[in-house]
Design a protein around this motif. Structure first.
Motif, short mmCIF file in Angstrom:
data_model
loop_
_atom_site.label_atom_id
_atom_site.label_comp_id
_atom_site.label_asym_id
_atom_site.label_seq_id
_atom_site.Cartn_x
_atom_site.Cartn_y
_atom_site.Cartn_z
N LEU A 133 -38.71 31.39 -2.17
CA LEU A 133 -38.93 31.18 -3.60
C LEU A 133 -37.93 31.94 -4.46
O LEU A 133 -38.00 31.89 -5.68
CB LEU A 133 -40.35 31.64 -3.98
N VAL A 134 -37.01 32.64 -3.81
CA VAL A 134 -36.04 33.49 -4.52
C VAL A 134 -34.63 33.04 -4.19
O VAL A 134 -34.30 32.83 -3.01
CB VAL A 134 -36.24 34.97 -4.15
N LYS A 135 -33.79 32.88 -5.21
CA LYS A 135 -32.38 32.59 -4.99
C LYS A 135 -31.55 33.86 -4.89
O LYS A 135 -30.60 33.94 -4.10
CB LYS A 135 -31.84 31.72 -6.14
N GLN A 136 -31.91 34.84 -5.69
CA GLN A 136 -31.16 36.10 -5.69
C GLN A 136 -32.09 37.22 -6.14
O GLN A 136 -32.90 37.05 -7.05
CB GLN A 136 -29.96 36.00 -6.63
N LEU A 137 -31.98 38.37 -5.47
CA LEU A 137 -32.80 39.55 -5.81
C LEU A 137 -31.90 40.78 -5.82
O LEU A 137 -31.13 41.00 -4.87
CB LEU A 137 -33.95 39.71 -4.82
N THR A 138 -32.01 41.55 -6.89
CA THR A 138 -31.21 42.76 -7.03
C THR A 138 -32.14 43.93 -7.33
O THR A 138 -33.01 43.84 -8.20
CB THR A 138 -30.18 42.61 -8.16
N ARG A 182 -35.24 49.19 -11.10
CA ARG A 182 -35.17 47.94 -11.87
C ARG A 182 -34.95 46.79 -10.89
O ARG A 182 -33.97 46.78 -10.13
CB ARG A 182 -34.03 48.02 -12.89
N VAL A 183 -35.87 45.82 -10.91
CA VAL A 183 -35.82 44.69 -9.99
C VAL A 183 -35.48 43.43 -10.79
O VAL A 183 -36.18 43.10 -11.76
CB VAL A 183 -37.16 44.50 -9.24
N ILE A 184 -34.43 42.73 -10.39
CA ILE A 184 -33.98 41.50 -11.05
C ILE A 184 -34.15 40.36 -10.04
O ILE A 184 -33.54 40.38 -8.96
CB ILE A 184 -32.52 41.62 -11.51
N ILE A 185 -34.93 39.37 -10.42
CA ILE A 185 -35.25 38.27 -9.50
C ILE A 185 -34.88 36.95 -10.16
O ILE A 185 -35.35 36.64 -11.27
CB ILE A 185 -36.75 38.27 -9.12
N HIS A 186 -34.04 36.16 -9.49
CA HIS A 186 -33.74 34.79 -9.89
C HIS A 186 -34.58 33.86 -9.01
O HIS A 186 -34.36 33.80 -7.79
CB HIS A 186 -32.25 34.48 -9.73
N LEU A 187 -35.52 33.16 -9.63
CA LEU A 187 -36.45 32.32 -8.87
C LEU A 187 -35.83 30.97 -8.55
O LEU A 187 -34.95 30.46 -9.28
CB LEU A 187 -37.75 32.12 -9.65
N GLU A 188 -36.34 30.38 -7.48
CA GLU A 188 -35.94 29.04 -7.06
C GLU A 188 -36.91 28.04 -7.68
O GLU A 188 -37.99 27.79 -7.15
CB GLU A 188 -35.97 28.93 -5.53
N GLN A 189 -36.55 27.47 -8.83
CA GLN A 189 -37.40 26.51 -9.52
C GLN A 189 -37.14 25.10 -8.97
O GLN A 189 -36.04 24.77 -8.55
CB GLN A 189 -37.12 26.53 -11.02
N HIS A 190 -38.18 24.29 -8.98
CA HIS A 190 -38.05 22.90 -8.51
C HIS A 190 -38.69 21.97 -9.54
O HIS A 190 -39.91 21.98 -9.69
CB HIS A 190 -38.72 22.73 -7.15
N GLU A 292 -45.13 32.55 -13.41
CA GLU A 292 -45.25 31.11 -13.20
C GLU A 292 -43.94 30.58 -12.63
O GLU A 292 -42.85 30.97 -13.06
CB GLU A 292 -45.58 30.39 -14.51
N ILE A 293 -44.07 29.67 -11.68
CA ILE A 293 -42.90 29.09 -11.02
C ILE A 293 -43.17 27.63 -10.75
O ILE A 293 -44.30 27.24 -10.41
CB ILE A 293 -42.57 29.86 -9.71
N ARG A 294 -42.13 26.82 -10.90
CA ARG A 294 -42.23 25.40 -10.59
C ARG A 294 -41.80 25.18 -9.15
O ARG A 294 -40.68 25.51 -8.77
CB ARG A 294 -41.36 24.58 -11.53
N VAL A 295 -42.70 24.66 -8.33
CA VAL A 295 -42.41 24.42 -6.92
C VAL A 295 -42.71 22.97 -6.60
O VAL A 295 -43.39 22.26 -7.35
CB VAL A 295 -43.25 25.34 -6.01
N GLU A 296 -42.21 22.52 -5.47
CA GLU A 296 -42.46 21.15 -5.01
C GLU A 296 -43.95 21.00 -4.68
O GLU A 296 -44.52 21.83 -3.97
CB GLU A 296 -41.60 20.82 -3.80
#
Length: 416
Positions: A133-138, A182-190, A292-296
Protein backbone atom coordinates in the motif's frame (compact mmCIF):
# COMPACT_ATOMS: atom_id res chain seq x y z
CA UNK A 1 -21.86 -57.59 -42.42
CA UNK A 2 -22.01 -53.95 -41.36
CA UNK A 3 -24.43 -53.16 -38.59
CA UNK A 4 -26.75 -50.30 -39.42
CA UNK A 5 -26.44 -47.47 -36.94
CA UNK A 6 -29.65 -46.59 -35.16
CA UNK A 7 -31.22 -43.33 -36.31
CA UNK A 8 -30.40 -40.42 -34.07
CA UNK A 9 -33.43 -39.19 -32.21
CA UNK A 10 -34.37 -35.65 -33.18
CA UNK A 11 -34.36 -33.28 -30.26
CA UNK A 12 -37.57 -31.33 -29.71
CA UNK A 13 -36.98 -27.64 -29.12
CA UNK A 14 -40.36 -26.01 -29.78
CA UNK A 15 -42.02 -24.85 -26.57
CA UNK A 16 -44.82 -22.83 -28.16
CA UNK A 17 -48.40 -24.03 -27.86
CA UNK A 18 -50.15 -24.52 -31.25
CA UNK A 19 -52.32 -21.62 -32.42
CA UNK A 20 -55.38 -23.86 -32.58
CA UNK A 21 -55.16 -24.40 -28.83
CA UNK A 22 -54.36 -20.73 -28.09
CA UNK A 23 -57.43 -19.60 -30.05
CA UNK A 24 -59.73 -22.20 -28.52
CA UNK A 25 -62.10 -20.65 -25.94
CA UNK A 26 -61.95 -23.82 -23.87
CA UNK A 27 -58.21 -23.43 -23.17
CA UNK A 28 -57.87 -19.64 -23.32
CA UNK A 29 -57.12 -19.17 -19.59
CA UNK A 30 -54.53 -21.92 -19.31
CA UNK A 31 -52.96 -21.01 -22.65
CA UNK A 32 -52.62 -17.38 -21.61
CA UNK A 33 -50.94 -18.37 -18.35
CA UNK A 34 -48.45 -20.51 -20.25
CA UNK A 35 -47.78 -17.71 -22.77
CA UNK A 36 -47.17 -15.29 -19.89
CA UNK A 37 -44.59 -17.68 -18.47
CA UNK A 38 -42.83 -17.91 -21.84
CA UNK A 39 -42.79 -14.13 -22.21
CA UNK A 40 -41.44 -13.73 -18.70
CA UNK A 41 -38.70 -16.25 -19.45
CA UNK A 42 -37.72 -14.33 -22.59
CA UNK A 43 -37.58 -11.06 -20.66
CA UNK A 44 -35.53 -12.69 -17.91
CA UNK A 45 -33.06 -14.16 -20.43
CA UNK A 46 -32.73 -10.79 -22.14
CA UNK A 47 -32.21 -8.99 -18.83
CA UNK A 48 -29.58 -11.50 -17.70
CA UNK A 49 -27.73 -11.20 -21.01
CA UNK A 50 -27.79 -7.39 -20.82
CA UNK A 51 -26.58 -7.38 -17.22
CA UNK A 52 -23.81 -9.83 -18.06
CA UNK A 53 -22.59 -7.53 -20.83
CA UNK A 54 -22.72 -4.54 -18.47
CA UNK A 55 -20.73 -6.44 -15.85
CA UNK A 56 -18.12 -7.43 -18.43
CA UNK A 57 -17.79 -3.77 -19.44
CA UNK A 58 -17.50 -2.72 -15.79
CA UNK A 59 -14.81 -5.31 -15.07
CA UNK A 60 -12.69 -3.69 -17.77
CA UNK A 61 -12.66 -0.41 -15.84
CA UNK A 62 -10.77 0.36 -12.64
CA UNK A 63 -12.87 -0.56 -9.63
CA UNK A 64 -11.85 1.11 -6.41
CA UNK A 65 -13.23 1.73 -2.97
CA UNK A 66 -12.23 3.84 0.01
CA UNK A 67 -10.73 1.89 2.88
CA UNK A 68 -9.18 2.93 6.18
CA UNK A 69 -5.48 2.30 6.63
CA UNK A 70 -4.39 2.22 10.26
CA UNK A 71 -0.71 3.10 10.73
CA UNK A 72 1.07 2.16 13.96
CA UNK A 73 4.21 3.90 15.24
CA UNK A 74 6.15 2.35 18.12
CA UNK A 75 9.66 1.75 19.43
CA UNK A 76 11.69 -0.53 21.64
CA UNK A 77 14.94 0.17 23.48
CA UNK A 78 17.92 -1.87 24.63
CA UNK A 79 21.08 -1.22 26.64
CA UNK A 80 19.69 1.96 28.20
CA UNK A 81 20.99 3.08 31.62
CA UNK A 82 17.71 2.16 33.31
CA UNK A 83 18.14 -1.32 31.84
CA UNK A 84 21.76 -1.83 32.88
CA UNK A 85 20.83 -4.47 35.41
CA UNK A 86 19.52 -6.78 32.77
CA UNK A 87 21.33 -5.79 29.64
CA UNK A 88 25.03 -5.75 30.63
CA UNK A 89 27.05 -8.92 30.20
CA UNK A 90 28.22 -10.66 33.40
CA UNK A 91 31.71 -9.16 33.18
CA UNK A 92 30.34 -5.63 32.61
CA UNK A 93 32.09 -5.18 29.22
CA UNK A 94 30.54 -3.87 26.02
CA UNK A 95 30.69 -5.72 22.70
CA UNK A 96 31.11 -3.10 19.97
CA UNK A 97 30.69 -5.58 17.09
CA UNK A 98 27.40 -7.07 18.25
CA UNK A 99 26.18 -3.92 20.01
CA UNK A 100 25.59 -5.80 23.24
CA UNK A 101 25.55 -3.38 26.17
CA UNK A 102 25.39 -0.26 23.92
CA UNK A 103 22.29 1.95 24.32
CA UNK A 104 20.09 1.60 21.22
CA UNK A 105 16.54 1.83 20.06
CA UNK A 106 14.41 0.36 17.26
CA UNK A 107 11.67 2.41 15.60
CA UNK A 108 8.81 0.56 13.88
CA UNK A 109 6.26 1.62 11.26
CA UNK A 110 3.47 -0.90 10.71
CA UNK A 111 0.03 -0.77 9.15
CA UNK A 112 -3.01 -2.74 8.08
CA UNK A 113 -6.36 -2.18 6.41
CA UNK A 114 -9.33 -2.23 8.73
CA UNK A 115 -11.90 -4.90 7.98
CA UNK A 116 -15.14 -3.92 6.30
CA UNK A 117 -17.98 -4.12 8.83
CA UNK A 118 -20.74 -6.67 8.24
CA UNK A 119 -18.84 -8.31 5.39
CA UNK A 120 -19.83 -11.82 4.45
CA UNK A 121 -17.28 -14.51 5.19
CA UNK A 122 -17.19 -15.74 1.59
CA UNK A 123 -16.43 -12.21 0.32
CA UNK A 124 -13.39 -11.75 2.54
CA UNK A 125 -10.00 -11.79 0.87
CA UNK A 126 -6.56 -12.26 2.45
CA UNK A 127 -5.36 -8.98 4.00
CA UNK A 128 -2.79 -7.03 2.03
CA UNK A 129 0.66 -6.41 3.41
CA UNK A 130 1.52 -2.88 4.45
CA UNK A 131 4.32 -2.52 1.92
CA UNK A 132 1.89 -3.16 -0.98
CA UNK A 133 0.00 0.00 0.00
CA UNK A 134 3.09 2.23 0.08
CA UNK A 135 5.07 3.59 -2.87
CA UNK A 136 7.72 5.36 -0.82
CA UNK A 137 8.46 5.69 2.91
CA UNK A 138 11.01 7.99 4.50
CA UNK A 139 12.01 8.07 8.18
CA UNK A 140 13.88 11.19 9.34
CA UNK A 141 15.60 11.22 12.78
CA UNK A 142 16.14 14.69 14.24
CA UNK A 143 19.47 14.34 16.08
CA UNK A 144 23.03 15.64 15.90
CA UNK A 145 24.85 14.01 12.93
CA UNK A 146 28.23 14.69 14.57
CA UNK A 147 27.35 12.76 17.69
CA UNK A 148 25.47 10.08 15.75
CA UNK A 149 27.26 9.56 12.43
CA UNK A 150 24.85 6.81 11.36
CA UNK A 151 22.44 7.86 8.66
CA UNK A 152 19.59 9.85 10.15
CA UNK A 153 17.43 9.51 7.04
CA UNK A 154 16.19 6.12 5.92
CA UNK A 155 14.25 5.80 2.67
CA UNK A 156 12.41 2.83 1.14
CA UNK A 157 11.18 2.99 -2.46
CA UNK A 158 9.18 0.16 -3.93
CA UNK A 159 10.80 -1.11 -7.08
CA UNK A 160 9.36 -3.04 -9.99
CA UNK A 161 11.49 -6.04 -9.07
CA UNK A 162 9.99 -8.90 -7.13
CA UNK A 163 10.14 -8.46 -3.39
CA UNK A 164 8.55 -10.11 -0.40
CA UNK A 165 5.66 -7.99 0.92
CA UNK A 166 6.22 -6.70 4.44
CA UNK A 167 3.89 -6.00 7.36
CA UNK A 168 6.03 -3.05 8.43
CA UNK A 169 9.43 -1.37 8.54
CA UNK A 170 11.92 -0.93 11.34
CA UNK A 171 14.93 1.33 11.85
CA UNK A 172 17.54 0.43 14.46
CA UNK A 173 20.01 3.05 15.70
CA UNK A 174 22.37 3.55 18.68
CA UNK A 175 21.73 6.34 21.15
CA UNK A 176 20.14 7.28 24.44
CA UNK A 177 18.95 10.86 23.84
CA UNK A 178 15.45 12.06 23.05
CA UNK A 179 14.80 11.88 19.28
CA UNK A 180 12.00 13.36 17.24
CA UNK A 181 10.99 11.20 14.29
CA UNK A 182 9.30 12.37 11.12
CA UNK A 183 7.66 9.74 8.91
CA UNK A 184 6.77 10.61 5.29
CA UNK A 185 4.57 8.10 3.48
CA UNK A 186 3.52 8.18 -0.19
CA UNK A 187 0.51 5.89 -0.51
CA UNK A 188 -0.33 3.67 -3.45
CA UNK A 189 -3.77 4.97 -4.51
CA UNK A 190 -5.94 3.07 -6.99
CA UNK A 191 -6.39 4.81 -9.34
CA UNK A 192 -3.44 7.13 -8.83
CA UNK A 193 -4.17 10.56 -7.35
CA UNK A 194 -2.48 13.78 -8.39
CA UNK A 195 -2.18 17.21 -6.86
CA UNK A 196 -3.51 19.98 -9.06
CA UNK A 197 -1.36 23.06 -9.56
CA UNK A 198 -2.91 26.04 -7.74
CA UNK A 199 -3.33 27.99 -11.00
CA UNK A 200 -5.65 25.29 -12.39
CA UNK A 201 -6.99 24.13 -9.03
CA UNK A 202 -8.36 27.57 -8.16
CA UNK A 203 -10.35 27.60 -11.40
CA UNK A 204 -11.73 24.10 -11.00
CA UNK A 205 -12.15 24.23 -7.23
CA UNK A 206 -10.21 20.99 -6.60
CA UNK A 207 -6.84 20.32 -5.02
CA UNK A 208 -6.34 16.60 -5.55
CA UNK A 209 -8.06 13.96 -7.68
CA UNK A 210 -7.45 11.22 -10.23
CA UNK A 211 -6.27 12.11 -13.71
CA UNK A 212 -9.67 11.17 -15.14
CA UNK A 213 -11.48 13.21 -12.52
CA UNK A 214 -9.38 16.31 -13.21
CA UNK A 215 -9.90 16.04 -16.98
CA UNK A 216 -13.62 15.60 -16.41
CA UNK A 217 -13.63 18.72 -14.22
CA UNK A 218 -11.95 20.73 -17.01
CA UNK A 219 -14.50 19.47 -19.52
CA UNK A 220 -17.37 20.37 -17.18
CA UNK A 221 -15.93 23.88 -16.82
CA UNK A 222 -15.70 24.22 -20.62
CA UNK A 223 -19.35 23.20 -21.05
CA UNK A 224 -20.50 25.40 -18.17
CA UNK A 225 -18.74 28.47 -19.59
CA UNK A 226 -19.76 27.60 -23.19
CA UNK A 227 -16.17 27.67 -24.47
CA UNK A 228 -16.78 25.43 -27.50
CA UNK A 229 -16.63 27.07 -30.91
CA UNK A 230 -20.08 27.83 -32.31
CA UNK A 231 -19.25 26.29 -35.70
CA UNK A 232 -16.71 23.59 -34.93
CA UNK A 233 -17.70 22.10 -31.57
CA UNK A 234 -14.40 20.19 -31.41
CA UNK A 235 -12.48 23.45 -30.94
CA UNK A 236 -12.08 25.02 -27.50
CA UNK A 237 -11.75 28.79 -27.12
CA UNK A 238 -10.22 29.61 -23.70
CA UNK A 239 -11.81 32.30 -21.58
CA UNK A 240 -9.90 34.85 -19.50
CA UNK A 241 -9.22 32.37 -16.70
CA UNK A 242 -7.91 29.60 -18.96
CA UNK A 243 -5.84 31.91 -21.14
CA UNK A 244 -3.39 32.45 -18.28
CA UNK A 245 -2.56 28.73 -18.15
CA UNK A 246 -3.58 27.20 -21.54
CA UNK A 247 -2.76 30.19 -23.71
CA UNK A 248 -5.04 32.43 -25.74
CA UNK A 249 -5.03 30.35 -28.93
CA UNK A 250 -7.97 27.96 -29.57
CA UNK A 251 -7.04 24.29 -29.34
CA UNK A 252 -8.77 21.02 -30.34
CA UNK A 253 -10.72 18.97 -27.84
CA UNK A 254 -8.28 16.04 -28.11
CA UNK A 255 -5.46 18.15 -26.59
CA UNK A 256 -7.25 18.66 -23.26
CA UNK A 257 -5.47 15.70 -21.53
CA UNK A 258 -2.10 16.94 -22.77
CA UNK A 259 -2.73 20.45 -21.47
CA UNK A 260 -4.00 19.16 -18.13
CA UNK A 261 -0.98 16.88 -17.59
CA UNK A 262 1.28 19.92 -17.36
CA UNK A 263 -0.47 20.99 -14.18
CA UNK A 264 -0.49 17.63 -12.40
CA UNK A 265 1.96 17.06 -9.57
CA UNK A 266 2.72 14.27 -7.19
CA UNK A 267 0.12 14.01 -4.44
CA UNK A 268 1.08 15.29 -1.00
CA UNK A 269 2.43 12.55 1.27
CA UNK A 270 1.20 11.55 4.70
CA UNK A 271 3.46 13.14 7.34
CA UNK A 272 3.47 11.69 10.88
CA UNK A 273 5.47 12.86 13.89
CA UNK A 274 6.66 10.71 16.75
CA UNK A 275 8.77 11.45 19.84
CA UNK A 276 11.14 8.72 20.95
CA UNK A 277 12.57 8.97 24.49
CA UNK A 278 14.98 6.08 25.25
CA UNK A 279 15.31 7.20 28.86
CA UNK A 280 11.76 6.12 29.54
CA UNK A 281 10.11 2.72 29.06
CA UNK A 282 8.24 2.51 25.71
CA UNK A 283 4.46 3.01 25.79
CA UNK A 284 2.39 -0.11 26.24
CA UNK A 285 0.35 0.67 23.12
CA UNK A 286 1.67 2.06 19.83
CA UNK A 287 0.53 5.39 18.43
CA UNK A 288 -2.19 4.80 15.81
CA UNK A 289 -3.27 6.99 12.87
CA UNK A 290 -6.17 6.33 10.50
CA UNK A 291 -5.75 7.36 6.88
CA UNK A 292 -8.21 6.96 4.01
CA UNK A 293 -6.85 5.23 0.93
CA UNK A 294 -8.33 4.26 -2.41
CA UNK A 295 -7.66 0.59 -3.14
CA UNK A 296 -8.86 -1.89 -5.74
CA UNK A 297 -12.23 -3.34 -4.76
CA UNK A 298 -11.29 -7.00 -5.02
CA UNK A 299 -14.38 -8.11 -3.12
CA UNK A 300 -16.78 -6.48 -5.57
CA UNK A 301 -14.69 -7.59 -8.52
CA UNK A 302 -14.79 -11.18 -7.29
CA UNK A 303 -18.56 -11.07 -6.85
CA UNK A 304 -19.06 -9.56 -10.30
CA UNK A 305 -16.74 -12.11 -11.88
CA UNK A 306 -19.07 -14.87 -10.75
CA UNK A 307 -21.86 -13.24 -12.74
CA UNK A 308 -20.06 -13.51 -16.07
CA UNK A 309 -18.77 -16.99 -15.42
CA UNK A 310 -20.44 -19.81 -17.26
CA UNK A 311 -23.22 -21.62 -15.51
CA UNK A 312 -22.30 -24.60 -13.40
CA UNK A 313 -22.48 -27.89 -15.38
CA UNK A 314 -25.02 -29.32 -12.96
CA UNK A 315 -27.35 -26.33 -13.33
CA UNK A 316 -26.98 -26.24 -17.12
CA UNK A 317 -27.74 -29.96 -17.32
CA UNK A 318 -30.82 -29.55 -15.13
CA UNK A 319 -32.13 -26.62 -17.22
CA UNK A 320 -31.59 -28.56 -20.44
CA UNK A 321 -33.50 -31.47 -18.98
CA UNK A 322 -36.40 -29.20 -18.02
CA UNK A 323 -36.48 -27.64 -21.50
CA UNK A 324 -36.61 -31.10 -23.07
CA UNK A 325 -39.46 -32.09 -20.81
CA UNK A 326 -41.43 -28.95 -21.68
CA UNK A 327 -40.89 -29.51 -25.41
CA UNK A 328 -41.99 -33.13 -25.02
CA UNK A 329 -45.15 -32.09 -23.18
CA UNK A 330 -45.94 -29.46 -25.85
CA UNK A 331 -45.55 -32.08 -28.58
CA UNK A 332 -47.75 -34.46 -26.62
CA UNK A 333 -50.33 -31.69 -26.20
CA UNK A 334 -50.37 -31.04 -29.93
CA UNK A 335 -50.87 -34.74 -30.69
CA UNK A 336 -53.66 -34.96 -28.14
CA UNK A 337 -55.34 -31.91 -29.65
CA UNK A 338 -55.25 -33.48 -33.11
CA UNK A 339 -56.79 -36.66 -31.75
CA UNK A 340 -59.45 -34.67 -29.92
CA UNK A 341 -60.34 -32.67 -33.03
CA UNK A 342 -60.49 -35.87 -35.06
CA UNK A 343 -62.84 -37.57 -32.63
CA UNK A 344 -65.03 -34.47 -32.16
CA UNK A 345 -65.54 -34.16 -35.92
CA UNK A 346 -66.43 -37.83 -36.12
CA UNK A 347 -68.88 -37.57 -33.20
CA UNK A 348 -70.69 -34.53 -34.63
CA UNK A 349 -71.33 -36.00 -38.16
CA UNK A 350 -70.01 -39.52 -38.66
CA UNK A 351 -71.26 -39.92 -42.27
CA UNK A 352 -69.78 -36.74 -43.72
CA UNK A 353 -66.62 -37.17 -41.67
CA UNK A 354 -65.99 -40.70 -42.98
CA UNK A 355 -66.68 -39.58 -46.55
CA UNK A 356 -64.36 -36.60 -46.31
CA UNK A 357 -61.70 -38.65 -44.61
CA UNK A 358 -61.85 -41.41 -47.25
CA UNK A 359 -61.59 -38.86 -50.05
CA UNK A 360 -58.58 -37.25 -48.37
CA UNK A 361 -56.89 -40.59 -47.89
CA UNK A 362 -57.61 -41.57 -51.48
CA UNK A 363 -56.05 -38.36 -52.80
CA UNK A 364 -52.99 -38.86 -50.61
CA UNK A 365 -52.63 -42.42 -51.85
CA UNK A 366 -52.91 -41.43 -55.53
CA UNK A 367 -50.41 -38.60 -55.01
CA UNK A 368 -47.92 -40.92 -53.29
CA UNK A 369 -48.24 -43.70 -55.88
CA UNK A 370 -48.47 -41.40 -58.92
CA UNK A 371 -51.49 -43.35 -60.14
CA UNK A 372 -54.94 -42.34 -61.40
CA UNK A 373 -56.31 -40.92 -64.63
CA UNK A 374 -53.84 -38.02 -64.74
CA UNK A 375 -50.75 -39.90 -63.52
CA UNK A 376 -50.38 -38.36 -60.17
CA UNK A 377 -52.75 -35.39 -60.52
CA UNK A 378 -54.93 -34.37 -57.67
CA UNK A 379 -58.23 -34.95 -59.52
CA UNK A 380 -60.00 -38.26 -59.00
CA UNK A 381 -61.79 -40.16 -61.72
CA UNK A 382 -65.03 -40.13 -59.71
CA UNK A 383 -64.96 -36.33 -59.49
CA UNK A 384 -64.60 -35.97 -63.27
CA UNK A 385 -67.76 -38.01 -63.81
CA UNK A 386 -69.92 -35.64 -61.77
CA UNK A 387 -71.39 -32.50 -63.35
CA UNK A 388 -71.36 -30.74 -59.99
CA UNK A 389 -67.59 -30.81 -60.10
CA UNK A 390 -67.53 -28.38 -63.03
CA UNK A 391 -69.86 -25.94 -61.24
CA UNK A 392 -67.45 -25.25 -58.41
CA UNK A 393 -66.38 -21.57 -57.89
CA UNK A 394 -62.84 -22.08 -59.08
CA UNK A 395 -63.75 -23.73 -62.40
CA UNK A 396 -64.73 -20.47 -64.14
CA UNK A 397 -61.46 -18.82 -63.16
CA UNK A 398 -59.42 -21.86 -64.25
CA UNK A 399 -61.14 -21.91 -67.67
CA UNK A 400 -60.46 -18.18 -68.15
CA UNK A 401 -56.78 -18.63 -67.33
CA UNK A 402 -56.46 -21.65 -69.62
CA UNK A 403 -58.21 -19.83 -72.49
CA UNK A 404 -56.01 -16.79 -72.02
CA UNK A 405 -52.88 -18.94 -72.18
CA UNK A 406 -54.17 -20.63 -75.37
CA UNK A 407 -54.93 -17.32 -77.10
CA UNK A 408 -51.53 -15.90 -76.10
CA UNK A 409 -49.74 -18.93 -77.54
CA UNK A 410 -51.78 -18.64 -80.76
CA UNK A 411 -50.93 -14.94 -81.09
CA UNK A 412 -47.27 -15.78 -80.72
CA UNK A 413 -47.39 -18.26 -83.58
CA UNK A 414 -49.11 -15.71 -85.88
CA UNK A 415 -46.39 -13.11 -85.24
CA UNK A 416 -43.68 -15.60 -86.17
Amino acid sequence: MDMQKPAKRRKLTDKNVPNAILQSPEFSVDSQMYQDLLNMEKKLDWTMTRKRVEVQDTLGRPMSTTRTLRIFLSHTVSGQPWQQGDALPPDGTVNVETGEGIPAFQFKVEGRLLEIPNQRAKDRVPPRKFSTLVKQLTVELDRDPVQYPDSNTVEWIRSSQNYAPLDGFSVKRRGDSLTRVRVIIHLEQHPEHFKVHPELGNILGIKEDTRTGIIQAVWNYIKLQDLQDKVDRRTIRPDVALRNIFGSEPFPFRLIPERVNRFLMRADPIVLHYTLDPSQPPPDKPAAYDVEIRVEDTSLKSRMSHVVMNMAPESAKELTKLDDEISLHVQSLQNSHLKRTFLQSFASNPRDFIQTWLESQSRDLETSLGSGPSEGATLRQDDLRRSEFFRLPWVEEAVAIQEGMRLAAKAGLVQQ
